[in-house]
Scaffold this active site. Structure first.
Site, PDB file in Angstrom:
ATOM      1  N   THR A 100       0.869  -1.179   0.000  1.00 29.73           N
ATOM      2  CA  THR A 100       0.000   0.000   0.000  1.00 29.73           C
ATOM      3  C   THR A 100       0.902   1.223   0.000  1.00 29.73           C
ATOM      4  O   THR A 100       1.680   1.438   0.922  1.00 29.73           O
ATOM      5  CB  THR A 100      -0.933  -0.002   1.223  1.00 29.73           C
ATOM      6  OG1 THR A 100      -1.821  -1.112   1.101  1.00 29.73           O
ATOM      7  CG2 THR A 100      -1.738   1.289   1.283  1.00 29.73           C
ATOM      8  N   LYS A 175      -7.387   1.524  -2.942  1.00 24.36           N
ATOM      9  CA  LYS A 175      -7.027   1.153  -1.559  1.00 24.36           C
ATOM     10  C   LYS A 175      -7.229   2.333  -0.610  1.00 24.36           C
ATOM     11  O   LYS A 175      -7.649   2.169   0.541  1.00 24.36           O
ATOM     12  CB  LYS A 175      -5.584   0.658  -1.500  1.00 24.36           C
ATOM     13  CG  LYS A 175      -5.085   0.252  -0.107  1.00 24.36           C
ATOM     14  CD  LYS A 175      -5.752  -1.002   0.437  1.00 24.36           C
ATOM     15  CE  LYS A 175      -5.372  -1.312   1.885  1.00 24.36           C
ATOM     16  NZ  LYS A 175      -4.075  -1.953   2.034  1.00 24.36           N
ATOM     17  N   LYS A 243       0.167   5.432   8.276  1.00 24.21           N
ATOM     18  CA  LYS A 243       0.825   5.614   6.980  1.00 24.21           C
ATOM     19  C   LYS A 243      -0.216   5.730   5.861  1.00 24.21           C
ATOM     20  O   LYS A 243      -0.175   6.662   5.041  1.00 24.21           O
ATOM     21  CB  LYS A 243       1.747   4.420   6.671  1.00 24.21           C
ATOM     22  CG  LYS A 243       2.373   4.468   5.279  1.00 24.21           C
ATOM     23  CD  LYS A 243       2.929   3.115   4.808  1.00 24.21           C
ATOM     24  CE  LYS A 243       1.828   2.175   4.378  1.00 24.21           C
ATOM     25  NZ  LYS A 243       2.280   0.988   3.625  1.00 24.21           N
TER      26      LYS A 243
END
Lengths: 290, 290
Positions: A100, A175, A243
């Protein structure tokens, strides 16, 4: 006929990468392996995987290069540094980043790959360690359609919901949608249960009233119940979620959006990082309200 | 034997109250009716319900008095004003407020009822107009356990998930938990889909990637899909949700909580009220990000 199967390099054999690589090895692919610490690769090597001391050396042997690492900065260094994956991959190879990472970086990698006659896909996943172990990941793919079609049989050995979402970066963007939805949802779950506790309610019984109705969600069922048990072991670590939310917020802001809910969730999780809890699971959001 | 069934007064025959009262009428209860506008009661009167020109007059004839009105101020006036429900209800009657209202008011009503030899329950619902029509509401009840036991057979004619959550106010508190969870969840859904749109993704395809995973929720499935269609017809009106979130925030603050996610959701919905959109459905939250 294993010899006809594409040869695969798998870079990054952590909690997610190791079981994903294992499915490909068991499916008969010749597997070229690299991870920051060799110890993570031992069981795959014992099962027939071939170890290299650098990611680029592993990639040089493969038709398909898969990366599953930590941060966007790791991805950038791997692909774009001199002597990195794009320099050493075989002509015609497909490179698939399943980390990701940032949509913007995915676009830069795809452009740099095209210059070198390579194809790059961004293909982050959801489903966690359980989805990786059971080959039931959702895989969201951005990049060239032909490259996606060639990669699909391999991706389907790791996931059950593999979809081409569009141009380079579209996998990462998808995502980020997923993480943005989760951010609001877990915020609602943590605050709702904090309310219940502060009001002196029987939280288990409250859950029985609300979980099957309009408040129902995977976050409520899974993370809500862990919150009630006080079980903060990581299914998905706060540090990783922070993150992801940071990337999402940057990309959203670049697109002119002001996502106040996402900002609020990020701020609440950041207080947990500041308190040294970044390696607990996202359900530890409950602690903000204790 | 209908004659042995408790006689019921039903006050408030709006979108929710009318179908709820209809289930009780069909079950054979003698039904005493009041609503602010008589037109709402016509079909129930045609089916055998008895009309009164005041709520208190209807209540005076009943063993069980049910209220399903608009605002906490309406509830307060109905129950606590001079000549109101608590003054006119029959000795031993059970009064059940199914309005979503304030926990603090529910406690005051229960105390005032006890002084007069009456029992009061707070019993807000979730499940919306569909749940009311199909008698599949979730009903969250606060108040005396014996009164709950006596009311249960009647509540079960309107809902499938009827639970006693504790002392007076506990039903309203449970509903506030429900609304707080929904507030965060729909905020995440709206912001995730806003992200998808701004990033130029195919939102339907994104939904196929994310709806079955960790981002999955009833809000995503129902409200998310309405957002994508641009269908803002109210399943649940913004004005009602803002009322609920305001009550929840007050109660949470009174309990020492700082629910930043709920505050953020309330602020976003308030911008829609300010824009005159308060009678659209909660999925119109998407418009904040257009």
């Amino acid at each position: 006929m294993p010899d006809s199967l594409p040869k695969i390099a798998f870079i990054g054999l952590g909690l997610m990468g190791a079981p994903m690589a294992s499915h490909l090895l068991l499916a008969g692919h010749e597997m070229h392996l690299y991870s920051r610490s060799r110890s993570k690769a031992e069981s795959l090597i014992a099962a027939g995987g071939i170890w290299y001391n650098t990611a680029a050396a592993a990639a040089a042997k493969a038709d398909i290069v898969i990366t599953m690492v930590g941060l966007p900065s790791d991805v950038e260094a791997l692909y774009l540094s001199s002597g990195g994956l794009l320099d050493r991959a075989k002509p015609g190879a497909i490179l698939i980043d399943m980390t990701t990472s940032s949509p913007e970086l995915a676009i830069r990698i795809a452009e740099a790959a095209a210059v070198k006659g390579l194809s790059a896909l961004d293909a982050p996943v959801s489903g966690g360690v359980g989805g990786a172990a059971n080959a039931k990941l959702s895989i969201m793919v951005g990049g060239d359609g032909d490259a996606f079609a060639r990669a699909l049989p391999i991706l389907e050995k790791m996931g059950t919901n593999v979809r081409h979402q569009g141009e380079p970066g579209a996998g990462q963007h998808t995502k980020m949608v997923n993480q943005t939805v989760i951010a609001g949802t877990i915020l609602g779950v943590a605050e709702g249960l904090a309310y219940a506790k502060a009001a002196g309610l029987d939280c288990e019984r409250v859950m029985q009233s609300i979980a099957t109705g309009a408040a129902g969600s995977v976050q409520l069922n899974v993370m809500g119940n862990l919150m009630l048990k006080g079980d903060y072991n990581p299914g998905f670590m706060i540090t990783h979620f922070v993150k992801d939310m940071t990337i999402a917020l940057q990309a959203a802001t670049a697109n002119g959006l002001d996502l106040k809910g996402l900002k609020t969730a990020l701020a609440q999780f950041t207080t947990l990082v500041d308190a040294g809890l970044e390696r607990e699971g996202t359900q530890a959001l409950a602690k903000v309200y204790d």
